[in-house]
Motif scaffolding. Structure first.
Motif, PDB file in Angstrom:
ATOM      1  N   UNK A  49       0.841  -1.180   0.000  1.00 50.47           N
ATOM      2  CA  UNK A  49       0.000   0.000   0.000  1.00 50.47           C
ATOM      3  C   UNK A  49       0.885   1.241   0.000  1.00 50.47           C
ATOM      4  N   UNK A  50       0.453   2.276  -0.728  1.00 49.12           N
ATOM      5  CA  UNK A  50       1.131   3.566  -0.805  1.00 49.12           C
ATOM      6  C   UNK A  50       2.618   3.423  -1.101  1.00 49.12           C
ATOM      7  N   UNK A  51       2.995   2.525  -1.975  1.00 46.62           N
ATOM      8  CA  UNK A  51       4.379   2.373  -2.377  1.00 46.62           C
ATOM      9  C   UNK A  51       5.230   1.579  -1.426  1.00 46.62           C
ATOM     10  N   UNK A  52       4.702   1.129  -0.284  1.00 50.73           N
ATOM     11  CA  UNK A  52       5.452   0.328   0.677  1.00 50.73           C
ATOM     12  C   UNK A  52       5.050  -1.138   0.539  1.00 50.73           C
ATOM     13  N   UNK A  53       6.072  -2.008   0.519  1.00 50.68           N
ATOM     14  CA  UNK A  53       5.832  -3.443   0.378  1.00 50.68           C
ATOM     15  C   UNK A  53       6.414  -4.170   1.596  1.00 50.68           C
ATOM     16  N   UNK A  54       5.602  -5.025   2.197  1.00 45.12           N
ATOM     17  CA  UNK A  54       6.019  -5.817   3.351  1.00 45.12           C
ATOM     18  C   UNK A  54       5.819  -7.289   3.036  1.00 45.12           C
ATOM     19  N   UNK A  78      10.295   0.707   1.774  1.00 48.60           N
ATOM     20  CA  UNK A  78       9.402   1.856   1.788  1.00 48.60           C
ATOM     21  C   UNK A  78       9.436   2.572   0.448  1.00 48.60           C
ATOM     22  N   UNK A  79       8.505   3.509   0.288  1.00 49.65           N
ATOM     23  CA  UNK A  79       8.440   4.279  -0.944  1.00 49.65           C
ATOM     24  C   UNK A  79       9.689   5.126  -1.136  1.00 49.65           C
ATOM     25  N   UNK A  80      10.337   5.539  -0.029  1.00 47.91           N
ATOM     26  CA  UNK A  80      11.549   6.350  -0.101  1.00 47.91           C
ATOM     27  C   UNK A  80      12.793   5.536  -0.395  1.00 47.91           C
ATOM     28  N   UNK A  81      12.686   4.200  -0.483  1.00 48.12           N
ATOM     29  CA  UNK A  81      13.831   3.360  -0.791  1.00 48.12           C
ATOM     30  C   UNK A  81      14.469   2.713   0.416  1.00 48.12           C
ATOM     31  N   UNK A  82      13.971   2.968   1.615  1.00 49.73           N
ATOM     32  CA  UNK A  82      14.489   2.308   2.803  1.00 49.73           C
ATOM     33  C   UNK A  82      14.179   0.812   2.755  1.00 49.73           C
ATOM     34  N   UNK A  83      15.099   0.031   3.301  1.00 46.75           N
ATOM     35  CA  UNK A  83      14.893  -1.405   3.428  1.00 46.75           C
ATOM     36  C   UNK A  83      15.086  -1.770   4.893  1.00 46.75           C
ATOM     37  N   UNK A  94      -0.141   1.375   9.165  1.00 45.69           N
ATOM     38  CA  UNK A  94       0.595   2.147   8.154  1.00 45.69           C
ATOM     39  C   UNK A  94       2.091   1.859   8.178  1.00 45.69           C
ATOM     40  N   UNK A  95       2.560   1.011   9.086  1.00 47.97           N
ATOM     41  CA  UNK A  95       3.975   0.681   9.238  1.00 47.97           C
ATOM     42  C   UNK A  95       4.810   1.908   9.592  1.00 47.97           C
ATOM     43  N   UNK A  96       4.190   2.926  10.194  1.00 47.41           N
ATOM     44  CA  UNK A  96       4.887   4.153  10.548  1.00 47.41           C
ATOM     45  C   UNK A  96       5.307   4.181  12.010  1.00 47.41           C
ATOM     46  N   UNK A  97       4.633   3.470  12.874  1.00 46.00           N
ATOM     47  CA  UNK A  97       4.935   3.459  14.292  1.00 46.00           C
ATOM     48  C   UNK A  97       4.961   2.015  14.758  1.00 46.00           C
ATOM     49  N   UNK A  98       5.930   1.737  15.640  1.00 47.57           N
ATOM     50  CA  UNK A  98       5.979   0.387  16.168  1.00 47.57           C
ATOM     51  C   UNK A  98       7.396  -0.023  16.498  1.00 47.57           C
ATOM     52  N   UNK A  99       7.576  -1.317  16.726  1.00 41.99           N
ATOM     53  CA  UNK A  99       8.825  -1.876  17.216  1.00 41.99           C
ATOM     54  C   UNK A  99       9.204  -3.068  16.369  1.00 41.99           C
ATOM     55  N   UNK A 156      17.412   8.126  12.716  1.00 44.93           N
ATOM     56  CA  UNK A 156      17.369   8.450  11.293  1.00 44.93           C
ATOM     57  C   UNK A 156      16.173   9.355  11.041  1.00 44.93           C
ATOM     58  N   UNK A 157      16.457  10.588  10.633  1.00 44.19           N
ATOM     59  CA  UNK A 157      15.414  11.549  10.288  1.00 44.19           C
ATOM     60  C   UNK A 157      15.168  11.429   8.783  1.00 44.19           C
ATOM     61  N   UNK A 158      14.048  10.802   8.393  1.00 48.51           N
ATOM     62  CA  UNK A 158      13.782  10.572   6.977  1.00 48.51           C
ATOM     63  C   UNK A 158      13.497  11.863   6.230  1.00 48.51           C
ATOM     64  N   UNK A 159      12.912  12.831   6.886  1.00 45.34           N
ATOM     65  CA  UNK A 159      12.588  14.082   6.211  1.00 45.34           C
ATOM     66  C   UNK A 159      13.841  14.923   5.981  1.00 45.34           C
ATOM     67  N   UNK A 160      14.697  15.057   7.001  1.00 43.18           N
ATOM     68  CA  UNK A 160      15.935  15.828   6.872  1.00 43.18           C
ATOM     69  C   UNK A 160      17.053  15.014   6.237  1.00 43.18           C
ATOM     70  N   UNK A 161      16.860  13.693   6.115  1.00 44.44           N
ATOM     71  CA  UNK A 161      17.852  12.782   5.540  1.00 44.44           C
ATOM     72  C   UNK A 161      19.169  12.887   6.301  1.00 44.44           C
TER      73      UNK A 161
END
Length: 700
Positions: A49-54, A78-83, A94-99, A156-161
């Protein structure tokens, strides 16, 4: 199947709402335990979903807790290329928060960060606890990587890279060599981020061992500043470079201030250049170059120029018109040259237009103004300040006759007025120059199965004459006799000297155009004139009533080999001047070589013959090793002028460049010196890599 589809739709409806987009779930088995508020997917599970594959072995969705319990091996891109990889995880839909437990984060497929646990917060931050970061290959045999950074926590700050390390230890083969309480680094692929750049080690005979620590400061999206302290036992230097891009141009300013024991006092340099596109197609360019003394640029490895020129210019060029104005200030770094008598200040303004008259052909006409200023009165040579104003017109036409003979006709008229300062020996004068020429070309073409051949004999008859007083020859002291000037109306590069009287130019050119990409060209030519022109020097090849023979050739195989050469041969079959250039490129080798021979000539300020070979090469031995060699060798003196050697080694995570160079020449201002350099870069945090080196091999 309809019942299963309905169950999936009802159970995944909250996940789709949270994601604000439809989610796709694929699995071998999907079950809903009786009386449970959970959905269980097992076997080759994938969620997109939304470019992210799990992908995982098992996913349990608890609708009441709105939570995903995931069992690994887990793989998330992730959509940004993170693995991210992990053994187990607990995340929101949304795979945005968690452990994630036993996890690893991979950025740009280059930098990997392993951690006991990874916490994702707000979809922006990824926090790694007890982490190890490296771009080297990690084997399962227990051997540590070539280098890694251990930290108590990494954010890791994804927005500020950006990557922020706390309690960081830099290790080489598992041995700690540097500890930093805080460390900030850009993520891979970031080309402009504030921080320390790769340090450089430089050692010279004069300055001793030194260290450069460049620090890059990002001042915005379109400007930056780099400050570089450079410390040696004999000197302290602060270098700086500022760059800024505008909508219609750009500027770059660099300089340095030094206190050393070589000269004493403060030394330095200042360079600045810029270019801007103004309204109406006008282009503004400026270039400023200055140094505190003759030897500074060579002592600190900045530039090897022996003359510096600062210039500002305005130009506008269209298909029918050219306008240009420029002001140039020269600074000589030659020990035997008086900067005050160069002249140091030269100004020029020029305009030219082209039109098609009713009689056909092309009419070019224009006007120009040129002046130069000396800062001292005229010396024994009597050369002072001068100003020249001129107008000219030139008409040219080419037509092809029935048999294929090409007839070119050219005629021109020029009027110049010279004004000199009172201290100069020359007096003000006006000079007029008229010239005319007819050129005949008869190209013969033969089409073969493998190539096309063109044989073109050329003959030119020309005449010109001048009226008016003599003027000093300051802009045409050196004339070049080559293919470009063989059929020119004047073979002088400037306006002060002119060719007069009747003359003829004869030439023959053979050209081959191969269908396999192999092209070649060979030209022979000579100039005959009714009387000698004393403005041509003895070694120019143009003195006397008959010039030397011009022989010029070129060979081109496309992208691999290029060869250019030119020689002047007198009637005794002796080479009076020669030059050659070789460019050879293969997958492993890059080679540029040159040869030049110039005889002794006091009129061209050469006290001795110049016979020199230059070489600039680089050879890639294998995926890890590369070597480079550059050299200038003076055949006349039988010794090298400069020589340099470079060795480079790289793998998937580190680049090491070592260089050594030697300058053998000396003068009253510079001495022979040897320069050593060493640069070590960690490729995992660098941007703009052209390719990875050979990776470490793991043993079973």
């Amino acid at each position: 199947m309809p019942r299963l589809a309905l169950i999936l739709l009802l159970w995944l409806w909250p996940l789709s709402l949270a994601a604000q987009a439809p989610a796709t779930l694929l699995a071998d088995r999907v079950t809903v335990p009786p009386g449970s508020d959970r959905l269980v997917a097992e076997g080759n599970v994938e969620v997109v979903f939304e470019g992210t594959r799990l992908s995982a072995a098992r996913i349990t969705y608890d609708r009441a807790a709105d939570r995903l319990q995931i069992t690994g091996p887990i793989f998330i891109r992730t959509q940004a290329g993170e693995v991210l990889t992990a053994e187990r995880a607990s995340l929101d839909p949304r795979l945005e928060n968690g452990l994630l437990r036993g996890a690893r984060l991979i950025l740009d497929d280059r930098l990997q960060l392993a951690a006991d646990r990874i916490d994702r917060v707000g979809g922006r931050y990824t926090q790694l606890s007890r982490s190890a970061a490296t771009s080297c290959k990690v084997c399962d045999d227990g051997r540590p990587p070539l280098w890694d950074i251990r930290a108590a926590r990494v954010i890791h700050d994804q927005q500020a890279r950006r990557l922020y390390f706390e309690n960081a230890r830099f290790r080489v083969r598992g041995v700690p060599i540097l500890w930093l309480p805080r460390l900030r680094l850009p993520e891979p692929g970031v080309s402009r981020a504030t921080g320390l750049l790769i340090p450089q080690l430089r050692t010279t005979d004069q300055l001793g061992p030194g260290l450069k620590l460049p620090y890059f400061i990002r001042l915005g999206d379109h400007r930056d500043l780099t400050v570089t302290p450079y410390l040696t036992p004999e000197s302290a230097t602060l270098e700086a470079r500022y760059r800024q891009a505008y909508l219609r141009g750009e500027i770059e300013v660099s300089g340095a201030m030094t206190r050393d024991s070589l000269v004493g006092g403060t030394r330095g340099y200042f360079f600045a250049d810029g270019a801007f596109h103004l309204a109406g197609g006008t282009r503004l360019r400026f270039d400023v170059e200055t140094a505190s003394d003759d030897a500074y640029l060579l002592d600190y490895g900045i530039d090897d120029s022996d003359r510096l020129d600062s210039e500002i210019s305005l130009s506008r060029i269209t298909d029918r018109e050219m306008r240009r104005a420029r002001l140039t200030v020269y600074q000589s770094l030659r020990a035997a040259e008086d900067n005050d008598r160069l002249p140091p200040v030269v100004a020029e303004a020029r305009g030219e237009r082209r039109a098609t008259p009713a009689i056909g052909g092309t009419l070019s006409y224009g006007a120009g103004l040129q002046g130069h200023l000396r800062t001292l009165d005229a010396g024994p040579d009597g050369l002072g300040d001068a100003l020249r104003a001129g107008v000219w017109a030139d008409w040219h036409r080419a037509r092809v006759t029935g048999p294929g003979l090409v007839v070119e006709t050219r005629t021109g008229l020029r009027l110049d007025h010279y004004a000199f300062s009172p201290d100069a020996l020359a007096r003000d004068t006006t000079r007029a120059t008229a010239q005319a020429a007819v050129t005949l070309r008869y190209p013969l073409i033969r089409q073969g199965p493998r190539a096309a051949h063109v044989l073109e004999p050329v003959a030119q008859l020309a005449w010109s004459d001048t009226t008016g007083g003599p003027v000093p020859n300051e802009d045409s002291s050196t004339a070049e006799f080559d293919v470009a000037s063989l059929f020119a109306l004047s073979r002088f590069p400037g306006e002060d000297a002119t060719e007069t009287g009747p003359r003829a130019a004869l030439g023959l050119t053979w050209t081959r155009r191969g269908r396999d990409g192999l092209n070649s060209r060979l030209t022979f030519g000579r100039v005959l004139r009714g009387a000698e022109n004393p403005a041509f020097t003895r070694t120019s090849g143009l003195d006397g009533t008959a010039s030397d023979w011009l022989v010029a050739g070129a060979l081109d195989t496309g992208s691999e080999l290029g060869l250019r050469g030119r020689a002047l041969i007198d009637d005794d079959i002796a080479v009076t001047r020669a030059e050659a250039l070789l460019d050879w490129r293969t997958d492993r080798l890059t080679l540029a070589a040159g040869y030049i021979f110039l005889p002794e000539d006091a009129e061209e300020d050469r006290s001795g013959a110049v016979r020199e070979i230059t070489l600039d090469s680089r050879y890639r031995v294998n995926e890890r090793w590369a070597a480079g060699l550059d050299m200038r060798y003076d055949l006349a003196d039988g010794e090298p002028s400069t020589a340099g050697l470079e060795l480079g080694w790289r793998n998937e995570c580190i680049t090491v460049d070592f260089s050594v160079s030697r300058r053998f020449t000396s003068s009253t201002t510079v001495q022979p010196t040897t320069d050593f350099g060493l640069v070590v870069g960690l490729d995992g945090f660098s941007a703009g890599r052209t390719g990875a080196g050979a990776a470490r091999r793991c043993q079973d």
